[in-house]
Motif scaffolding. Sequence first.
Motif, PDB file in Angstrom:
ATOM      1  N   SER A   1     -46.985   5.779  15.622  1.00 23.39           N
ATOM      2  CA  SER A   1     -47.743   5.339  14.454  1.00 23.39           C
ATOM      3  C   SER A   1     -48.387   3.977  14.688  1.00 23.39           C
ATOM      4  O   SER A   1     -49.553   3.761  14.325  1.00 23.39           O
ATOM      5  CB  SER A   1     -46.849   5.306  13.213  1.00 23.39           C
TER       6      SER A   1
ATOM      7  N   TYR B   1     -52.287   3.256  14.781  1.00 26.68           N
ATOM      8  CA  TYR B   1     -52.770   2.327  13.755  1.00 26.68           C
ATOM      9  C   TYR B   1     -53.615   1.221  14.382  1.00 26.68           C
ATOM     10  O   TYR B   1     -54.721   0.933  13.915  1.00 26.68           O
ATOM     11  CB  TYR B   1     -51.586   1.724  12.998  1.00 26.68           C
TER      12      TYR B   1
ATOM     13  N   ALA C   1     -52.711   2.690   7.008  1.00 30.41           N
ATOM     14  CA  ALA C   1     -51.344   2.287   6.704  1.00 30.41           C
ATOM     15  C   ALA C   1     -50.535   3.432   6.104  1.00 30.41           C
ATOM     16  O   ALA C   1     -49.353   3.621   6.431  1.00 30.41           O
ATOM     17  CB  ALA C   1     -51.356   1.096   5.748  1.00 30.41           C
TER      18      ALA C   1
ATOM     19  N   LEU D   1     -49.387   5.719   8.719  1.00 29.98           N
ATOM     20  CA  LEU D   1     -48.280   5.094   9.448  1.00 29.98           C
ATOM     21  C   LEU D   1     -46.962   5.334   8.718  1.00 29.98           C
ATOM     22  O   LEU D   1     -45.959   5.726   9.330  1.00 29.98           O
ATOM     23  CB  LEU D   1     -48.575   3.605   9.615  1.00 29.98           C
TER      24      LEU D   1
ATOM     25  N   GLU E   1     -59.487   1.929   8.324  1.00 30.76           N
ATOM     26  CA  GLU E   1     -59.387   1.148   7.096  1.00 30.76           C
ATOM     27  C   GLU E   1     -60.496   0.114   6.966  1.00 30.76           C
ATOM     28  O   GLU E   1     -60.298  -0.985   6.483  1.00 30.76           O
ATOM     29  CB  GLU E   1     -58.011   0.486   7.014  1.00 30.76           C
TER      30      GLU E   1
END
Length: 249
Positions: free
Chosen positions: A68, A72, A79, A82, A195
């Motif tokens: 993760s 990420y 997030a 994750l 993101e």
Amino acid sequence: MLDWAGFAVALTALSAASIFDLKSRLIPDYIWLLSYPPAAILLALQIINGDVQPIHAAVSAAAAAGFSLAFYFAGLIGAADLFAMLLIGVSLPRYPRGLPLLPDPIGMPVFAAVCNTAVSSIPLPIMTLARNIACILRGRDPLSGVNAKSRLERIILLMTTVKVSVDDLKRGLIYFPAERIIDGKRTPVVFMRAEQDLDSIISEIENNRELFVDGVLASPTAPMILYMTAGLALTVLGNIIWGILHPAP
């Protein structure tokens, strides 16, 4: 039964998160706040009962954390994704009794879930490429106006992006912008970070509409957590990639 309960906790949490992500691309924190405590309690009970060795629990959690965090920081997941992968590692240190239905000598559900997530996401680039090939056959370049740096980048963009109008980009959650304006030029961004501030990117594009009369390069998307939920569900079978590479005689 405790192992099946752990599987149920993870699958329920990821399914609920997928629904929220599909509707608004926002996953409330309480999904994880309600999921981690029972997952941790179930894991502790399995260790106390001797159903799971502490080393197996530690390896599963460490593998989940490693996968993760790598994804990420590479910008491939957000997030929430994750947290979802970590939850799988905690909830499923081993396969529930009776699973997997197919051989998996590695025996690590979180690794199988990662591999199955990749398998479940394969149809999207295939359909995207087919759409762009159809566009090319009609005499239109789907990458016109965009400064692709190399042939490899063009191939990746043809498999991951399509042209949409600025209004379509603003209207829904289906498309993720795949280009930015850099030094006044349209520049493709291969694998935009998960993101990014979408509002600012779309605002930048809207303020420069004259550059996008032929459309905006965008990635057709489904939430990554949706693929992760499918990947988790497929762990009933085992590791699909292992099964493909090592078919039963």
